[in-house]
Design an enzyme around this catalytic site. Structure first.
Site, PDB file in Angstrom:
ATOM      1  N   ASP A  24       0.809  -1.159   0.009  1.00 45.26           N
ATOM      2  CA  ASP A  24      -0.019  -0.148   0.029  1.00 45.26           C
ATOM      3  C   ASP A  24       0.991   1.286  -0.029  1.00 45.26           C
ATOM      4  O   ASP A  24       1.602   1.509   1.039  1.00 45.26           O
ATOM      5  CB  ASP A  24      -0.881  -0.024   1.194  1.00 45.26           C
ATOM      6  CG  ASP A  24      -1.769   1.450   1.337  1.00 45.26           C
ATOM      7  OD1 ASP A  24      -1.591   2.188   0.584  1.00 45.26           O
ATOM      8  OD2 ASP A  24      -2.268   1.333   2.528  1.00 45.26           O
ATOM      9  N   LYS A  69       3.276  11.264  -3.369  1.00 46.61           N
ATOM     10  CA  LYS A  69       2.515  10.441  -4.365  1.00 46.61           C
ATOM     11  C   LYS A  69       1.674  11.631  -5.065  1.00 46.61           C
ATOM     12  O   LYS A  69       1.122  11.305  -6.074  1.00 46.61           O
ATOM     13  CB  LYS A  69       1.478   9.592  -3.527  1.00 46.61           C
ATOM     14  CG  LYS A  69       0.603   8.759  -3.982  1.00 46.61           C
ATOM     15  CD  LYS A  69      -0.062   7.908  -3.230  1.00 46.61           C
ATOM     16  CE  LYS A  69      -1.199   6.996  -3.867  1.00 46.61           C
ATOM     17  NZ  LYS A  69      -1.929   6.260  -2.595  1.00 46.61           N
ATOM     18  N   GLU A  98      -7.096   0.816  -4.916  1.00 47.67           N
ATOM     19  CA  GLU A  98      -6.962   0.855  -3.294  1.00 47.67           C
ATOM     20  C   GLU A  98      -8.514   0.416  -2.789  1.00 47.67           C
ATOM     21  O   GLU A  98      -8.570  -0.458  -2.023  1.00 47.67           O
ATOM     22  CB  GLU A  98      -6.649   2.100  -2.707  1.00 47.67           C
ATOM     23  CG  GLU A  98      -5.227   2.423  -2.727  1.00 47.67           C
ATOM     24  CD  GLU A  98      -4.978   3.957  -2.503  1.00 47.67           C
ATOM     25  OE1 GLU A  98      -5.722   4.872  -2.109  1.00 47.67           O
ATOM     26  OE2 GLU A  98      -3.777   4.056  -2.784  1.00 47.67           O
ATOM     27  N   ASP A 101     -12.651   5.977   2.665  1.00 46.70           N
ATOM     28  CA  ASP A 101     -11.176   6.051   3.001  1.00 46.70           C
ATOM     29  C   ASP A 101     -10.984   7.268   3.667  1.00 46.70           C
ATOM     30  O   ASP A 101     -10.562   8.351   2.852  1.00 46.70           O
ATOM     31  CB  ASP A 101     -10.486   5.734   1.769  1.00 46.70           C
ATOM     32  CG  ASP A 101      -8.897   5.630   1.900  1.00 46.70           C
ATOM     33  OD1 ASP A 101      -8.599   5.999   3.112  1.00 46.70           O
ATOM     34  OD2 ASP A 101      -8.288   5.220   1.307  1.00 46.70           O
TER      35      ASP A 101
END
Lengths: 107, 620
Positions: free
Chosen positions: B25, B86, B185, B207
C-alpha cells in the site's frame, strides 16, 4: 511413537486453522527433495488418508503418514520468532545434518 | 534450521521454490507491506514492531533516510525532505502549485518531466517513490530470509490515470520489484474483507486517511469490480481533525499565539486526545507550557460538535459519489472503512447513519488495503492454483482515436474489463495518401477538443491508392495494469507503427469525475456537434472529389452546365462553413449530387468509350 507440539505451535496452528475456515488438522511429514536429501512438509489437512497416524494434543490433530513417521518420530514442533522472521521449527532427534540454508536435512 | 509455514494440502513448496509475493500500500502519508503466510495475510513490521512507514524521504548529502527518521527532519530541512510525494506522480509543477499552493520545494522541469532539487541533485517523484518501495522490499526480504520475492501487487487510488499508474510502475521497477499488478485501493479493501467472493452488488469504500479523503462506489459483477464513481477531497484528513482540536485547546487555555515548539506540542496532544476518544468517553488533556499547567477536558460529544463540519464535508462527497454512480443509497450492500481516521466513533456513527448500514471495521483500517493487495499477490504468484478469485479491473475512461473533422472514434469503451485488446479498421481520406497520423485520446466526449490527448504517432509507407481503398488496422491493447499500447498496420503491405502510451501529464480525480459528468450533461450537444462535423467532412470529400474530376473532365460540360454545377458547389462550400444544422449541409450535398449527376454519367460514358475503343466486342 509420537510427534508433539509446543504450546506456542499449538496456538498458532489453531489460529491458522480457524482463520482458514476449514481443515481437520496439521500434516507433518517429509519428502525427498532439496539439496540435502529430505525436506519437511507442513500442510493443512482437509481429509485424513488411509495409513495416516493421528496424534491429538492441545486440541490440535497432528497427522503423519506412516512412511514419514520413521524419519520424524520424536520430533517436537515449535513456533518461534527469529529477528523479523517467524514460523514453525522442527526439533527432530533423528536429524543428523542439514543443508546450508536449512531447508533440507539428512537422517 | 529454517522456519517453515503451513501450506495448503499437496502444495508444500520444494526447498528454494517458495513463491513469495507481497502486497504494498503505497500511501500518500504512510506505506505498508503485507504478505500471506500459512494462509493468513498479515502486514510486516520493522525492527521497532511498526507496520506503517511514513511516506517521507529525506535526502542528505551522502545518504537517503526513509520513514519516521525522515519525517522528524521535515521541520529542520523542509526543502530536502519530500513529503506526500504520491501527489506529484505524473503531474507538472504548474498542476502541483495550482492544487497544493506554495510548497517548500524547488521544482525543475528542464528534462521534460518534473524533478525536485535536493542536496543529492535532481530527484523525480518516481525516484522518491522507489526509495520508499525499496525500504518495504528490504523489510520483506529480511522477514523471509532467503526466499525470493516473485512479485508485488501495488495499490493506487481508483482515480489514478495512465500517467500516474505508469509512474507507480516505473517506481516499482526502479526498486527492483516485479509488478504483478496495480490494484485500485478500494478494490483491495473489498478483497481484504472477502467481498470479491460474496454477493454481487454495490459496495462503498470510505477512505479517510491522514491527509486525504476518498469515497469510491464499486460494483461487483461476475467477479469484476467496476468503479462506478469516485469522489473525495485531496486535502481533508485526520490532520484537519487535529487542527480543530488545537484551536479548541487555544480557546480553552486562552493562549492565542504559539511558537513552533508549542504548536508541535499542541498537535501531539491533539492527536493523542483524538485517539484516546476512540476508546474513552472523556479525556483530560494536560498541557504544560510557559510555567503553567492547563487541563482541558474533551468529551466525545464536545469533539463530535467541533468536527461536525469536517464529517459533514465527507458525507457531502459521499452523496455526490452515490449520485454520480447513478444508484440509490439502498442499493449499497456493504460499506468498507479504510484509513486510520475511520477509527473515530464520530466518523463511524456518521457513516453508519448516512448509509443506514453498519460499516465493516473488523480489519485494521490502516492495514486493510495492504492486506487486500497481499491476498491478490498471493493468487497472482500462483500460490493458489485452484483459486476462483481472478480479480479484474476496468478502464475508468474510454479510449479512442481521432478521425477526420476532429471527431473521436471510441475503440474501447469505459468500464471494459482489462486486460483487453480491440481492433478497428480505418482507411485513407485522400487519393494517394501515403501516411496517416494517429491521435490517441481518452474521454467520453465526441469531439477531440473535449477529450484528453494521450499520444500521437504516424503510420508511414502506405502504398498510394484511391481514397478509401487502404485497410489500416488499428489495435488498442490495455494490459492488466491499465497501460495502453496502440498498433497501426496497413494490411496489404504489412507496414506498421506502434506506440506505448506514457502520457506526460495527469488528471486529478476531480477532473476525471468532471469529464464523466460533462459527457453526460453534454450528451445531446455532443451528438449534434458530431453530426455536424460528419456532414462537414462529407461535404469536403464531395467537393474535393468533384474538383479533381472537373480538372480532368471539365470539357464534358457545357458552359451553362458548368456554371450551374459551380454554383451548387459554392453553395455547399458556404453551407459547410456556416451552417449550424447538419441537415442544411446534407441538403446542399444532395443539390450538388443532383447538379453533378449528368456530369458523372458523361464521365462514365467517356471512360467506357475510351476503354472500349479499338477492342472488338469479343474482347469485352
Amino acid at each position: 511413537m509420537a510427534v508433539t507440539l509446543t504450546d506456542a505451535a499449538a496456538g498458532r496452528v489453531q489460529a491458522f486453522l480457524k482463520n482458514r475456515g476449514k481443515g481437520v488438522g496439521l500434516r507433518v511429514g517429509v519428502k525427498t527433495t532439496g539439496c540435502s536429501g529430505l525436506a519437511y512438509v507442513l500442510e493443512f489437512v482437509d481429509e485424513i488418508a488411509e495409513g495416516d497416524e493421528v496424534f491429538e494434543q492441545k486440541d490440535v490433530k497432528v497427522i503423519v503418514d506412516a512412511k514419514s513417521l520413521v524419519y520424524i518420530d520424536g520430533t517436537e514442533l515449535d513456533y518461534t520468532r527469529e529477528g523479523l522472521n517467524e514460523g514453525f521449527k522442527f526439533i527432530n532427534p533423528n536429524q543428523k545434518d542439514e543443508c546450508g540454508c536449512g531447508e533440507s536435512f539428512t537422517v | 534450521m529454517a522456519l517453515l509455514q503451513i501450506a495448503e494440502p499437496g502444495q508444500s513448496a520444494a526447498p528454494h521454490q517458495h513463491k513469495l509475493a507481497i502486497g504494498i500500500d503505497l500511501g500518500t502519508t504512510n506505506s505498508l507491506v503485507a504478505t500471506v503466510q500459512s494462509g493468513e495475510a498479515k502486514t510486516l513490521v520493522d525492527h521497532d514492531g511498526k507496520a506503517m512507514l511514513p511516506s517521507v524521504v529525506h535526502y542528505q548529502e551522502n545518504s537517503i533516510v526513509v520513514g519516521q527518521a525522515a519525517l522528524d527532519n521535515a521541520i529542520n530541512d523542509p526543502s530536502n525532505t519530500l513529503v506526500s510525494v504520491k501527489r506529484f506522480l505524473g503531474k507538472t509543477a504548474q498542476e502541483i502549485t495550482a492544487s497544493y499552493g506554495q510548497l517548500p520545494y524547488i521544482f525543475d522541469e528542464t528534462s521534460g518531466s518534473l524533478k525536485v532539487q535536493t542536496v543529492q541533485g535532481l530527484v523525480s517523484p518516481v525516484q522518491t517513490s522507489s526509495d520508499i518501495l525499496g525500504v518495504l522490499k528490504a523489510r520483506a526480504i529480511e522477514s523471509f530470509g532467503q526466499e525470493e520475492i516473485v512479485g508485488a501487487v501495488i495499490t493506487v487510488p481508483a482515480y489514478f490515470d495512465d500517467a500516474q499508474r505508469q509512474s507507480t510502475k516505473d517506481a516499482a521497477q526502479l526498486a527492483g520489484l516485479n509488478v504483478l499488478r496495480l490494484l485500485n485501493e478500494p478494490t483491495a479493501a473489498a478483497v481484504a474483507y472477502g467481498l470479491d467472493s460474496g454477493q454481487e452488488g454495490v459496495i462503498a469504500v470510505y477512505d479517510l486517511g491522514g491527509g486525504t479523503f476518498d469515497i469510491s462506489i464499486l460494483r461487483l459483477n461476475k467477479g469484476v469490480f467496476e468503479v462506478l464513481s469516485t469522489g473525495g477531497d485531496s486535502s481533508l484528513g485526520g490532520d484537519d481533525f487535529d487542527a480543530i482540536l488545537v484551536s479548541h485547546f487555544k480557546e480553552q487555555t486562552g493562549i492565542e499565539t504559539l511558537n513552533n515548539k508549542e504548536h508541535r506540542l499542541f498537535i501531539n496532544k491533539a492527536k493523542a486526545c483524538k485517539e484516546a476518544l476512540s476508546s474513552y468517553e472523556k479525556v483530560n488533556v494536560g498541557l504544560q507550557l510557559r510555567d503553567q499547567e492547563f487541563v482541558v477536558t474533551v468529551t466525545r460529544e464536545c469533539f463530535a460538535n467541533l468536527v461536525s463540519d469536517l464529517v459533514k464535508k465527507t458525507l457531502r462527497a459521499c452523496r455526490r459519489a452515490v449520485k454520480d454512480a447513478q444508484i440509490e443509497l439502498e442499493e449499497i450492500l456493504e460499506v468498507v472503512m479504510v484509513g486510520g481516521s475511520t477509527r473515530m466513533p464520530v466518523v463511524r456513527e456518521a457513516v453508519e447513519g448516512f448509509f443506514a448500514k453498519k460499516p465493516l471495521t473488523s480489519i485494521d483500517p490502516d492495514r486493510v488495503v495492504a492486506i487486500g493487495a497481499a491476498i491478490q499477490a498471493d493468487v497472482l504468484a500462483g500460490n493458489k492454483p485452484d483459486s476462483d478469485m481472478l480479480l479484474l479491473d476496468v478502464l475508468p475512461l474510454s479510449l479512442g482515436l481521432e478521425t477526420m473533422g476532429g471527431l473521436v472514434e471510441k475503440i474501447i469503451p469505459r468500464n471494459t474489463t482489462i486486460p483487453v485488446a480491440r481492433a478497428q479498421e480505418f482507411t485513407t481520406f485522400k487519393d494517394g495518401q501515403t501516411a496517416m497520423s494517429l491521435h490517441v485520446l481518452q474521454g467520453e466526449r465526441e469531439l477531440v477538443d473535449d477529450c484528453r490527448s494521450l499520444a500521437k504517432f504516424s503510420l508511414k509507407g502506405i502504398p498510394p491508392m484511391a481514397a478509401g481503398a487502404a485497410h489500416i488496422r488499428v489495435t488498442f491493447k490495455v494490459d492488466a495494469d491499465g497501460l495502453l499500447s496502440v498498433t497501426a498496420m496497413e494490411k496489404s503491405t504489412g507496414v506498421q507503427a506502434e506506440i506505448q502510451v506514457k502520457p506526460s501529464f495527469g488528471l486529478s480525480d476531480d477532473q476525471v469525475a468532471s469529464m464523466l459528468k460533462e459527457s453526460i450533461s453534454n450528451a445531446r450537444d455532443d451528438m449534434e456537434q458530431r453530426m455536424l462535423k460528419e456532414q462537414q467532412v462529407e461535404a469536403l470529400r464531395v467537393l474535393e472529389a468533384l474538383e479533381a474530376s472537373l480538372s480532368t473532365g471539365g470539357h464534358l460540360l457545357s458552359q451553362q452546365e458548368l456554371i450551374a454545377l459551380r454554383a451548387a458547389m459554392t453553395e455547399l462550400a458556404l453551407k459547410r462553413e456556416q451552417a449550424s444544422d447538419p441537415d442544411d449541409i446534407k441538403t446542399a450535398i444532395e443539390m450538388v449530387d443532383k447538379a453533378s449527376s449528368e456530369f458523372a454519367s458523361r464521365r462514365m460514358d467517356e471512360s467506357i468509350k475510351k476503354a472500349l475503343t479499338g477492342h472488338s466486342i469479343d474482347e469485352v
